[in-house]
Design a protein around this motif. Sequence first.
Motif, PDB file in Angstrom:
ATOM      1  N   GLU A  61       7.298  13.461   6.657  1.00  0.00           N
ATOM      2  CA  GLU A  61       5.653  14.325   6.022  1.00  0.00           C
ATOM      3  C   GLU A  61       5.908  14.197   4.691  1.00  0.00           C
ATOM      4  OE1 GLU A  61       6.829  18.797   6.099  1.00  0.00           O
ATOM      5  OE2 GLU A  61       7.496  17.794   7.895  1.00  0.00           O
ATOM      6  N   ASP A  62       6.797  14.361   3.916  1.00  0.00           N
ATOM      7  CA  ASP A  62       6.675  14.168   2.353  1.00  0.00           C
ATOM      8  C   ASP A  62       6.574  12.745   2.004  1.00  0.00           C
ATOM      9  OD1 ASP A  62       7.214  16.930   1.942  1.00  0.00           O
ATOM     10  OD2 ASP A  62       9.388  16.660   2.184  1.00  0.00           O
ATOM     11  N   PHE A  63       7.133  11.653   2.446  1.00  0.00           N
ATOM     12  CA  PHE A  63       6.933  10.485   2.214  1.00  0.00           C
ATOM     13  C   PHE A  63       5.587  10.070   2.483  1.00  0.00           C
ATOM     14  CE2 PHE A  63       6.877   5.697   3.414  1.00  0.00           C
ATOM     15  CZ  PHE A  63       7.384   5.245   2.532  1.00  0.00           C
ATOM     16  N   ILE A  64       4.770  10.514   3.454  1.00  0.00           N
ATOM     17  CA  ILE A  64       3.633  10.298   3.817  1.00  0.00           C
ATOM     18  C   ILE A  64       2.613  10.629   2.768  1.00  0.00           C
ATOM     19  CG2 ILE A  64       1.454  10.424   5.380  1.00  0.00           C
ATOM     20  CD1 ILE A  64       3.771  10.342   7.695  1.00  0.00           C
ATOM     21  N   LYS A  65       2.867  12.030   2.287  1.00  0.00           N
ATOM     22  CA  LYS A  65       2.186  12.504   1.411  1.00  0.00           C
ATOM     23  C   LYS A  65       2.136  11.904  -0.109  1.00  0.00           C
ATOM     24  CE  LYS A  65       2.718  17.238   3.491  1.00  0.00           C
ATOM     25  NZ  LYS A  65       3.159  18.503   3.106  1.00  0.00           N
ATOM     26  N   MET A  66       3.294  11.411  -0.375  1.00  0.00           N
ATOM     27  CA  MET A  66       3.468  10.718  -1.509  1.00  0.00           C
ATOM     28  C   MET A  66       2.755   9.494  -1.463  1.00  0.00           C
ATOM     29  SD  MET A  66       7.232   9.345  -2.658  1.00  0.00           S
ATOM     30  CE  MET A  66       7.204   7.786  -1.577  1.00  0.00           C
ATOM     31  N   MET A  67       3.105   8.720  -0.564  1.00  0.00           N
ATOM     32  CA  MET A  67       2.373   7.149  -0.269  1.00  0.00           C
ATOM     33  C   MET A  67       0.908   7.506  -0.409  1.00  0.00           C
ATOM     34  SD  MET A  67       4.715   5.097  -0.464  1.00  0.00           S
ATOM     35  CE  MET A  67       4.181   3.579   0.267  1.00  0.00           C
ATOM     36  N   ASN A  68       0.298   8.273   0.256  1.00  0.00           N
ATOM     37  CA  ASN A  68      -1.108   8.337   0.513  1.00  0.00           C
ATOM     38  C   ASN A  68      -1.777   8.798  -1.026  1.00  0.00           C
ATOM     39  OD1 ASN A  68      -1.249   8.336   3.037  1.00  0.00           O
ATOM     40  ND2 ASN A  68      -1.438  10.386   3.542  1.00  0.00           N
ATOM     41  N   VAL A  69      -1.204   9.074  -1.804  1.00  0.00           N
ATOM     42  CA  VAL A  69      -1.900   9.208  -3.327  1.00  0.00           C
ATOM     43  C   VAL A  69      -1.224   8.244  -4.486  1.00  0.00           C
ATOM     44  CG1 VAL A  69      -2.780  11.656  -2.923  1.00  0.00           C
ATOM     45  CG2 VAL A  69      -0.340  11.218  -3.757  1.00  0.00           C
ATOM     46  N   THR A  70      -0.185   7.691  -4.061  1.00  0.00           N
ATOM     47  CA  THR A  70       0.281   6.726  -4.993  1.00  0.00           C
ATOM     48  C   THR A  70      -0.019   5.236  -4.758  1.00  0.00           C
ATOM     49  OG1 THR A  70       2.543   6.751  -4.180  1.00  0.00           O
ATOM     50  CG2 THR A  70       1.882   8.538  -6.014  1.00  0.00           C
ATOM     51  N   GLU A  71      -0.015   4.984  -3.464  1.00  0.00           N
ATOM     52  CA  GLU A  71       0.077   3.599  -3.264  1.00  0.00           C
ATOM     53  C   GLU A  71      -0.373   3.009  -1.861  1.00  0.00           C
ATOM     54  OE1 GLU A  71       4.419   0.572  -2.720  1.00  0.00           O
ATOM     55  OE2 GLU A  71       4.440   2.592  -3.498  1.00  0.00           O
ATOM     56  N   LEU A  72      -0.369   3.661  -1.050  1.00  0.00           N
ATOM     57  CA  LEU A  72      -0.765   3.237   0.249  1.00  0.00           C
ATOM     58  C   LEU A  72      -1.471   4.130   1.100  1.00  0.00           C
ATOM     59  CD1 LEU A  72      -0.831   0.716   2.141  1.00  0.00           C
ATOM     60  CD2 LEU A  72       1.342   1.555   3.345  1.00  0.00           C
ATOM     61  N   ASN A  73      -2.627   4.153   1.837  1.00  0.00           N
ATOM     62  CA  ASN A  73      -3.112   5.534   2.920  1.00  0.00           C
ATOM     63  C   ASN A  73      -2.310   4.901   3.940  1.00  0.00           C
ATOM     64  OD1 ASN A  73      -4.745   6.392   5.078  1.00  0.00           O
ATOM     65  ND2 ASN A  73      -6.136   6.759   3.392  1.00  0.00           N
ATOM     66  N   CYS A  74      -1.495   5.846   4.496  1.00  0.00           N
ATOM     67  CA  CYS A  74      -0.694   5.646   5.675  1.00  0.00           C
ATOM     68  C   CYS A  74      -1.371   5.629   7.061  1.00  0.00           C
ATOM     69  CB  CYS A  74       0.522   6.816   5.910  1.00  0.00           C
ATOM     70  SG  CYS A  74       1.668   6.273   4.402  1.00  0.00           S
ATOM     71  N   ASP A  75      -2.564   5.983   6.974  1.00  0.00           N
ATOM     72  CA  ASP A  75      -3.542   6.130   8.091  1.00  0.00           C
ATOM     73  C   ASP A  75      -4.302   4.974   8.347  1.00  0.00           C
ATOM     74  OD1 ASP A  75      -2.907   8.997   8.938  1.00  0.00           O
ATOM     75  OD2 ASP A  75      -4.454   9.720   7.352  1.00  0.00           O
ATOM     76  N   THR A  76      -4.683   4.472   7.451  1.00  0.00           N
ATOM     77  CA  THR A  76      -5.610   3.050   7.402  1.00  0.00           C
ATOM     78  C   THR A  76      -4.803   1.922   6.899  1.00  0.00           C
ATOM     79  OG1 THR A  76      -6.332   3.195   5.140  1.00  0.00           O
ATOM     80  CG2 THR A  76      -7.663   4.526   6.681  1.00  0.00           C
ATOM     81  N   LEU A  77      -3.522   2.184   6.362  1.00  0.00           N
ATOM     82  CA  LEU A  77      -2.552   1.164   5.868  1.00  0.00           C
ATOM     83  C   LEU A  77      -3.480   0.240   4.502  1.00  0.00           C
ATOM     84  CD1 LEU A  77      -0.743  -0.045   8.903  1.00  0.00           C
ATOM     85  CD2 LEU A  77      -0.176   1.536   7.393  1.00  0.00           C
ATOM     86  N   GLU A  78      -4.300   0.730   3.911  1.00  0.00           N
ATOM     87  CA  GLU A  78      -5.124   0.297   2.995  1.00  0.00           C
ATOM     88  C   GLU A  78      -4.395   0.688   1.717  1.00  0.00           C
ATOM     89  OE1 GLU A  78      -9.180   1.366   2.917  1.00  0.00           O
ATOM     90  OE2 GLU A  78      -9.598   0.033   4.957  1.00  0.00           O
ATOM     91  N   LYS A  79      -4.198  -0.454   0.743  1.00  0.00           N
ATOM     92  CA  LYS A  79      -3.647   0.068  -0.696  1.00  0.00           C
ATOM     93  C   LYS A  79      -4.477   0.920  -1.403  1.00  0.00           C
ATOM     94  CE  LYS A  79      -0.883  -4.223  -1.098  1.00  0.00           C
ATOM     95  NZ  LYS A  79      -0.414  -5.261  -2.185  1.00  0.00           N
ATOM     96  N   ILE A  80      -3.631   1.831  -2.087  1.00  0.00           N
ATOM     97  CA  ILE A  80      -4.617   2.688  -3.044  1.00  0.00           C
ATOM     98  C   ILE A  80      -5.005   2.058  -4.386  1.00  0.00           C
ATOM     99  CG2 ILE A  80      -4.579   4.879  -4.502  1.00  0.00           C
ATOM    100  CD1 ILE A  80      -4.636   5.184  -1.337  1.00  0.00           C
ATOM    101  N   GLY A  81      -6.590   1.976  -4.760  1.00  0.00           N
ATOM    102  CA  GLY A  81      -6.736   1.109  -5.830  1.00  0.00           C
ATOM    103  C   GLY A  81      -5.963   1.801  -7.188  1.00  0.00           C
TER     104      GLY A  81
END
Length: 372
Positions: A23-43
């Motif tokens: 859960e922490d990994f997903i939260k971290m990735m969602n705002v820094t690198e990769l949206n884990c729901d859509t698998l789209e990169k964060i701009g």
Amino acid sequence: MTIRKRPPAQDIGRILGGKMAPEDFIKMMNVTELNCDTLEKIGEDEAEDFVTVCESLGDAAFTYAEKNEQEGHLETASEYYFNANALYRLGDYGIKSIDEEKYRIYGKLVDSFKRSKQLMEKQEVHYIEIPFEGKEMPAYLLLPENAPKDVPVVICVVGATGFKEENFIIAETVFNRGAAAIIFDGPGQGECNLNRELYLTENNYDDAVLAIVKYIKNRSDLGNKIGLAGVSFGGYLATSAACRYPEEFSGLVVRGGCSQLDQLTMHSFAGIDKFYMYNFLNKFNVETLEEAEAISHKMTLDDVLKNITCPVLVQHTEEDPVIGTVGAKTIYQNCSSKDKEYYEISGNVHCGNNEAQKTCTYGIDWLLDRLK
């Protein structure tokens, strides 16, 4: 302010292999690198600072742990203190300079880890300090309940950037198999480097390992069958200790190691020349790359590997982008051990972190088969 990104040396296998909560990994990735729901990169314009995010999420996990501890939910509190520690570890890794931010987050890392282990009911983790060079090296001793007095002991030797808290999973793997383990910060590592002014020299780490051996031998509840398990630069350090004090050890596992420090420090990685040499400035307590290079050039084991006669397992990836493969193969070929194995891991992820669980468990099972 430049937005800091996930450090290239913190690959996904390494992060999750250290038991970060999904859960922490997903939260971290969602705002820094990769949206884990859509698998789209964060701009680039949307990405948040990696270190700031890790500290913030760590603080949230720490607060939740405190709440559960106050309510008497000690197992839950222990888990969330560990979650906080995992996040602080990543934040700390992303800080290049030795400054107030580094000391603050590293302090939180150690504190949350200690709190987590103090509350665990199913695992006896003893915080110990071992005298060395007029100072003390912090360590964790894991000793199974009702262990026989001849219980074998594995000394876990950590690397250049992953210290006793991040690599605790290695000691835990030993403990889960009924043996004792000690994992510590030695000269130039973790607490010794940041808080105790205990720096690395050309050969003082060998004597640091010997100090651990003497500690083991002075305890009546630990056996005299001692193994070494070194990871990354710790593979070099463990091998060095086995070369200098071969009679002390009954087995050696080298995971992602090298036979010369230059194979790590002079190696290019992530497009940066001498990527890891910069990490050794404060380890050696020097100010310039030239000074660090002069020490690094002297740290080679090629002429003394023949001293090793105990069983040796070398675990290494097919193509290691951080440290290369020459040093690992040199250790395997030049040690005098009759019982030795070269365990090659497919891919090019340093230390076999793409198969972290299999690599770790195979190595510890192999070692304990010999120690027992």
